[in-house]
Design a protein around this motif. Structure first.
Motif: not given
Length: 397
Positions: A181-186, A336-337, A340-343, A351-352
């Motif tokens: 939930l958090v890392v790709p958004a970081f 796209p992110m 990249y993280y295969r999620q 994302l909100p």
């Protein structure tokens, strides 16, 4: 139009601008440049600051020891007052795996005005310079490299007219629910603040690096007085890139394909600490910037789903349409992110929720700063800066 509709339209305008006017930050195509292998491979000193990293070293350090590098390379691990036997474990791993020569040094507690990592880098770089290497690879103790990572980094930097700094944003671990939930958004938010394409332009004013993997030309480090010129920095990687660019250096930043962070953040509490320790520093410890950031993030990330729901509930077609369109654009820029993280792309509409978590982490970071606790990491607290601009380090807290 209603007030809700105006908010929805404002959010949609913001997202159209982010989509087209913020350096295409949402694209993930900035990958390590492919260059021809040099006729002579330059010498490299790998500097690894490490504080209480006995859990990470069995995975990360062997990946450096076994690097397939044709030129002269050596590793300097700086044991930053570890209490878990980090230094001794590093020596044992070097004896077991062989490969590149390893030196372990212990500089003692940081002097006033230095953050712990930069104090460790100061001693590692000073020792490395005795051998006059062409490049320094600054890499964290929780970063694992594929065997050809160093070769690719040096080849990407090129010859004397190439890049002075090449940095890769290591692929962070995404296994637990909170990590997904958090890392790709970081990384997404980092790219939004520092669009990689802008960073990589020769005359751009935007400068940034990813501290886990930075290849730095020694000449450029000396020109920029690294690390002395950034000794007080909490966000040391961005500060380093700025100083290198200010000194006339060329920099490059991109996403990694063969460099990974092995540090786990299985719980929300772990991720919260990771973000909160430097979030307020990103706002230059300014209450005014924080006061503008809170409504700004709410408008950009929370308003789209909120106005969509409100518009549907009240029959406000403009609010529903504009809010839904803004949410759709937001999700599209995040996909796209996630890829990249295969999620799963189904994480995109969430994302909100993640943005609200980051907002709360930032507010918490500000609260801790104004309580005098500042940025805390591994037993050290860096409180609010002294009047001369240097942080007051409080070891052991």
């Amino acid at each position: 139009m209603s007030a809700v509709a105006w908010i929805a339209v404002g959010s949609l305008i913001a997202w159209v601008w982010l989509l087209l006017g913020q350096g295409f930050y949402w694209r993930t195509d900035q990958r390590l440049p492919r260059r021809t292998d040099p006729a002579r491979w330059p010498s490299v000193a790998v500097v690894v600051p490490a504080r209480d990293e006995a859990e990470m070293l069995p995975v990360s350090l062997p990946s450096l020891l076994v690097q397939d590098y044709p030129g002269d390379a050596r590793i300097i691990l700086v044991d930053d007052c570890s209490s878990d036997g980090t230094g001794q474990l590093a020596r044992e791993l070097a004896a077991r795996f062989g490969g590149l020569p390893l030196t372990v040094v212990e500089p003692g507690e940081p002097e006033p005005g230095w953050t712990g990592k930069l104090w460790a880098l100061r001693h590692g770089i000073a020792l490395a310079r005795l051998q006059k290497p062409d490049f320094l690879l600054l890499t964290d103790a929780d970063i694992a490299h594929e065997p050809d990572s160093l070769r690719d980094l040096v080849a990407a930097a090129g010859g004397p007219d190439g890049f002075d700094l090449v940095s890769q944003m290591a692929r962070l671990r995404v296994e637990s629910f909170w990590e997904r939930l958090v890392v790709p958004a970081f990384v997404y938010f980092f790219g939004q603040l520092y669009p990689f394409r802008r960073v990589n332009r020769a005359r751009s004013r935007t400068a940034a690096a990813a501290g886990g993997c930075v290849l730095l030309r020694t000449e450029a480090a000396e020109r920029a007085r690294i690390p002395e010129s950034i000794r007080q920095a909490v966000i040391d990687d961005v500060s380093l890139a700025r100083e290198v660019r200010r000194g006339g250096g060329r920099i490059w930043l991109g996403l990694a394909e063969r460099v990974d962070s092995v540090r786990p953040y299985p719980r929300l509490r772990d991720l919260w600490r990771m973000v909160a320790r430097s979030a307020y520093a990103q706002l230059r410890h300014s209450p005014l910037l924080l006061a503008g950031t809170v409504p700004g993030l709410l408008l950009v990330y929370v308003a789209p789903p909120a106005t969509l729901v409100a518009g549907l509930a009240t029959g406000d077609g403009v609010a529903a349409w504009a809010g839904g369109a803004a949410w759709a654009v937001m999700t599209a820029t995040y996909l796209p992110m996630l890829a990249y993280y295969r999620q799963s792309p189904w994480l995109g509409p969430l994302l909100p929720v993640t943005a609200v978590l980051y907002l709360l982490m930032t507010v918490d970071s500000a609260v801790q700063h104004h309580r005098g606790r500042g940025a805390a990491w591994k037993g050290r607290t860096y409180a609010r800066p002294d009047p001369d601009g240097t942080p007051d380090a409080a070891p052991g807290r």
